[in-house]
Motif scaffolding. Sequence first.
Motif, mmCIF file in Angstrom:
data_model
loop_
_atom_site.group_PDB
_atom_site.id
_atom_site.type_symbol
_atom_site.label_atom_id
_atom_site.label_comp_id
_atom_site.label_asym_id
_atom_site.label_seq_id
_atom_site.Cartn_x
_atom_site.Cartn_y
_atom_site.Cartn_z
ATOM 1 N N VAL A 65 0.856 -1.185 0.000
ATOM 2 C CA VAL A 65 0.000 0.000 0.000
ATOM 3 C C VAL A 65 0.888 1.230 0.000
ATOM 4 C CG1 VAL A 65 -1.673 1.336 1.316
ATOM 5 C CG2 VAL A 65 -1.892 -1.148 1.174
ATOM 6 N N ALA A 66 0.592 2.133 -0.947
ATOM 7 C CA ALA A 66 1.439 3.300 -1.157
ATOM 8 C C ALA A 66 1.663 4.080 0.120
ATOM 9 C CB ALA A 66 0.776 4.203 -2.196
ATOM 10 N N LEU A 106 -9.366 6.792 7.202
ATOM 11 C CA LEU A 106 -7.909 6.883 7.247
ATOM 12 C C LEU A 106 -7.304 5.484 7.241
ATOM 13 C CD1 LEU A 106 -5.575 8.990 7.505
ATOM 14 C CD2 LEU A 106 -5.663 8.616 9.971
ATOM 15 N N SER A 107 -7.910 4.576 7.987
ATOM 16 C CA SER A 107 -7.357 3.220 8.063
ATOM 17 C C SER A 107 -7.485 2.501 6.726
ATOM 18 C CB SER A 107 -8.036 2.411 9.165
ATOM 19 O OG SER A 107 -9.300 1.968 8.736
ATOM 20 N N TYR A 124 3.516 2.010 10.554
ATOM 21 C CA TYR A 124 2.321 2.829 10.357
ATOM 22 C C TYR A 124 1.097 1.942 10.243
ATOM 23 C CZ TYR A 124 -0.950 6.063 8.071
ATOM 24 O OH TYR A 124 -2.054 6.808 7.746
ATOM 25 N N LEU A 158 -7.817 4.107 3.605
ATOM 26 C CA LEU A 158 -7.295 4.812 2.439
ATOM 27 C C LEU A 158 -6.158 5.779 2.730
ATOM 28 C CD1 LEU A 158 -10.822 5.620 1.038
ATOM 29 C CD2 LEU A 158 -9.247 3.973 0.065
ATOM 30 N N GLY A 159 -5.760 5.922 3.995
ATOM 31 C CA GLY A 159 -4.820 6.984 4.334
ATOM 32 C C GLY A 159 -3.372 6.541 4.350
ATOM 33 N N SER A 160 -2.506 7.533 4.516
ATOM 34 C CA SER A 160 -1.068 7.309 4.636
ATOM 35 C C SER A 160 -0.531 8.452 5.483
ATOM 36 C CB SER A 160 -0.419 7.312 3.256
ATOM 37 O OG SER A 160 -0.298 8.651 2.789
ATOM 38 N N GLY A 189 -4.310 3.783 0.695
ATOM 39 C CA GLY A 189 -3.136 4.595 0.961
ATOM 40 C C GLY A 189 -3.003 5.828 0.103
ATOM 41 N N GLN A 190 -3.947 6.032 -0.814
ATOM 42 C CA GLN A 190 -3.753 7.135 -1.753
ATOM 43 C C GLN A 190 -4.696 8.307 -1.549
ATOM 44 O OE1 GLN A 190 -3.084 6.110 -5.812
ATOM 45 N NE2 GLN A 190 -2.086 4.167 -5.272
ATOM 46 N N LEU A 238 -1.852 2.002 12.944
ATOM 47 C CA LEU A 238 -3.156 2.511 12.522
ATOM 48 C C LEU A 238 -4.223 1.438 12.687
ATOM 49 C CD1 LEU A 238 -4.948 4.638 11.309
ATOM 50 C CD2 LEU A 238 -4.048 4.081 9.049
#
Lengths: 349, 648, 211
Positions: free
Chosen positions: B364-365, C90-91, B371, C93-95, C73-74, B375
């Motif tokens: 995942v980017a 956030l969990s 992290y 799709l987030g980074s 993540g994007q 998370l």
Amino acid sequence: METQDYASFRLRADVIDRGLCPLCGGCAAGCPYLGQQRGRIVQLDCCTLVEGSCYRNCPRTLTDLDALSRAVFGEPFSADDIGIVKNAYVAQATDPETRSAAGGGGATAALLRAALAAGAIDAVAGTGVDGEGHEGLLLRNLAVSSKVAGMPAPLLLTDPATVVSHVTAPHRFARVLAAFNGLPKESTSRLGMVCLPCQTASLRKRLPNPAESRVDARNVRLLVAESCATKRWLEPGEVRQSANKACSYCWDLTGELADISVGSGRGQQDWNTVLVRTAAGQEAFEAARKAGAIEVKPLPPESLAQEKKASHDKKVRAVRNLTALTGSKTDLAYLGLPGRIVDALQGDS
Amino acid sequence: MEGIDVNAPGTTQLLMGNEAIVRGALEGGVGFSAQYPGTPSSEVLSVMASVARNLRIHTEWSVNELVAAEAAAGASFAGIPALSAMKQNGVNVISDFLVNVIMTGTGTGGLVLVTGDDPSAISSSNEEDSRWICKWMDMPLLEPSTAQDAKDMVKWAFEISRLVDNPCFVRETTRLAHTRGKVMLGELPTERKTAYFPDVWDMCKPAKSRFTSGPFGILHHQAHERLKRVVPVFEASAFNTYEGPEKPELLIITSGVCYLYCQEAIAMLGLGNRAGIFRLGTTWPLPEQAVRKQLERTSNVLFVEEIDPFIEGSVMEFAASLGASLPPKTYLGKRSGHIPSWGALSTDLVAQTLGSILNVPYKVAGRDAAYSEGLKEATKMVPPRAINLCPGCPHRGSYWIFKNALSIDGRHGLVAGDIGCYSLGFIGAGFFQERTMHCMGGGIGVANGLGNLKEFGFNQPVLAIAGDSTFFHACIPALVNGVYNKANFIFAILDNSATAMTGFQPHPGVGRAATGDPAPRVDMEALCRALGARVEVCDPFDLEGSTRVLLDMMADESGGARVLIMRRTCELVRARRDKGRPYTMRVNPSVCAGDSCGCNRLCIRVFGCPGLIWDKEAGKAKIDEAICTGCGLCADICPQRAIERKAA
Amino acid sequence: MKELTKEPLNLIIGGVGGQGNVLMAQLVGQALVQRGFTASVGDTYGVSQRGGPVASHVRISHDRSYGPLIPAGQADVILTLEPAEALRLLSELGSPSTVVVTNSRPVYPPDVSSGRATYPSLEDLFGALKRYSAGCTVVDASAAALAMGDPIFTNIVMLGVLVGADVAPLERQDMADVLTERFKGPVLERNLEALDRGIGLVRAARTAGKP
């Protein structure tokens, strides 16, 4: 916590499913989850409380009669066959219409009406029929309020003129505890009521820990118990079979925890046997006599003996039936009688 | 929707897939559109209806998909291009008509059927792939991948339908239907068609009309043959595209929105010179020569599609038929387990699959292990969020009444449920009262069975429920059946004057047409009475009165279907209409019993209206004024009368 | 922000069904297209609208079309009407480079009200949002809407917050224009007021030293 730990489910397992429930109504209408309809205690939804008044106040969950006797009378449970009695009389209502409505002595109706008229109590908790007003009651439970025409409904009577018809009606016991349970929180109305012996026990079970009750049971200032006889009628369609069967486990013929116990006048059609048990009961009795509401005669010794024998026999049957139910002489299900009394009753059976 | 009919070819608009379908239909000369609401297709008719008056075309909300499709076919018979859109279940509903219309053909108008599948059943009672019907019934199938595709394909679909003289299917999925993308508009037709049913009786030369099915065997053969007419067109279609290296290590064959997932996944993993994408826009009949050309590029093929292995199966069938003349290949997809055999796909899922096949680990980017772990752990604090009935919803009152009445009755009664907002009766929102749920009309259907088992000792009260729109859609025949066959059940119609779950489209009971014009109101109550059933009308907010009526109806041993109409307007409709709330609500904290005996959080734990919340510090219930709509119902269920209701 | 700083810029607008998520995303999409960008907006309709989690994926580009869903993540910006939903998104799709902007007022799900689950303390929630993002701005848009007399304005207030937070290539005029196209009369006035209150909220939050 599992379902079987919830108070309402334990009530079902320990009392209702075992065939002990006399349909006194002490559990119903005290909450939005339990009601009484058509000869059944009805549960509308799942209450998850582990401790609950439904279980605590049920006369067929463990009942410590010594503790109750102390709470009501200040004395331990009496070994006497008819319990603690201050004075025993034969009495009848002076008003012939009251006697006619009652189909007998009418003493209960006269006592309660007199107390209300004198202002010794604020209301008589009773049973009416669908359509009558419900002042002062919350109707907290849809099982109570979802009435069908002709079905009994809880009432609070504040007008003395309405007392006799309700307190002599065949269905008078059907919703009397619902009327008590439905009072607003922290109500201080002083109540009079006529109850069955099991209903009496349910009310008195609230006395040892008044803080746990939503409505204070000490508000019941005049509790008149009538002997449990085949004439009791809870509602149309009641399955008499199962009600009788549950009653076979009952120890209390006369209502030994009441202020006054009223029974039929043995052999005297228009008179009642009246056993006055507490100071409050005596006060009410005297006031009614002074007001001319009742006529009083002494109770003949042979009548008293008959009462005692009948009461004793009922206790013996209860102990025997409970022993058969539990399969053990030392396990009498709900009945918390002092050991010496149990031994005597078991010896007699 | 303003502007969908604008005559401005070459300009662009941001349109969602459903809007693009409408634009495509307008460009294709559509004159007739009939539909029953169904997520994800509902917006098609709403948007079309918004321009119907201007363009003088006919749009209607039909009572169900079957009538809608039949009506559209009728228009096509008379030379008017027609469109009917539906969700996957609608395709099931129209299947018997389709299997006959392919025998007769659809005539000179052109009939385009749009089906909206719902992968992962986000808003459906089941998950299914409706594409099979095209293979089953010899109908051409197009699958758009973008809103632009949707417009272009729908326009084209009318021509295809006229070519094969059969319906042409266009299949979308939720992510296409409801995603907005840029669409360049084309030209609108200038010619206006005249409607005429061509094949009337000629007394001098009497002959069977071509629109009647028969002789059946020959017509089935002819349906096969007519489909073949479109093959050369599909072989040449620009909707079937290849991008990638001449000889990729892996050939991906895909359709629909999955095309976009594949593109993005390849870009993310940098596999642009290793993997190629063959996008099929014309999925059935398979353009076999075009497919063969792609298969010859490589020996590894991955099928990426939603929901069933439809293309996968067709291609593999075709490949097998080529025998030794096609070199052997490794086929990966749902059959091999590389792509899930159910549910919606995503860029991430495709990337993971490509990564494992081509040995390029997918990360995942932007995230490292620390992290991700941290998370994930932190996210455990987020509570699950179940769906619920809206604050003020009349169904909450209805289910409360059903629950109490069934408990009081005590004979283990049940609710046979149906499709709509009230479907939520199968979870806590409706107190888990709903014990069966299948298709539209399924509740009263099942009740007809349960209601005729007296000979086998059955005595449980049966309460079938359906909404007002569902009533008109599917329930009337079942109600007639219940009266005629004396089935013992109570049919409760939850009449909230709306087709609510799909977006408040009107139906025959509300008195308004799709265009917003007044329409005759079908009187549901009179209709039921005319069947000879006992009919009662109650207000779901009258808890005591309605419970009493229901108990009385359950005690009614005379048997036969009886009807209880629970009538109260949907709260969202009422709020829009009345602009204001009936009551201001407040929980009196000094009266509220909260957790204690006599209450045990009845209002929030059991009743569950989202407008009521728990004040942890005070240990009392509280009104959430950002959510409460002031309907006042909770005041009637509080055992302490702690909830105060003040007229606003 | 006038220019598009990333290609594509992935914005997710999330909340609870019934809060007006879909309208927000529609207006944002329209405003972006009118600015000359290419945008794809993927909404959640249907059953989730009955109180379930909802999210609209907005993918903003100079001229390319991207798939309907933002990959894991994007997400560059997570804007939510409800704080727990911000963490959920956030969990998924987030980074560490995601920027979070959220309304502070919780919407309690049925499991929490019934006692079967707990809602985290706002302190814990905002803490987690800050820790796992490039920064988290918290505003009470619900209070601003309630101050206007109706919680229905919360979503338009959050549009103002989006503008004020300067995380997307949108300025006040862009949003005011689309509101003017869509609404008229007193309703338009109220919505413009809500927009400006939102812009003001972010300014206040930033002045108070929050990131």
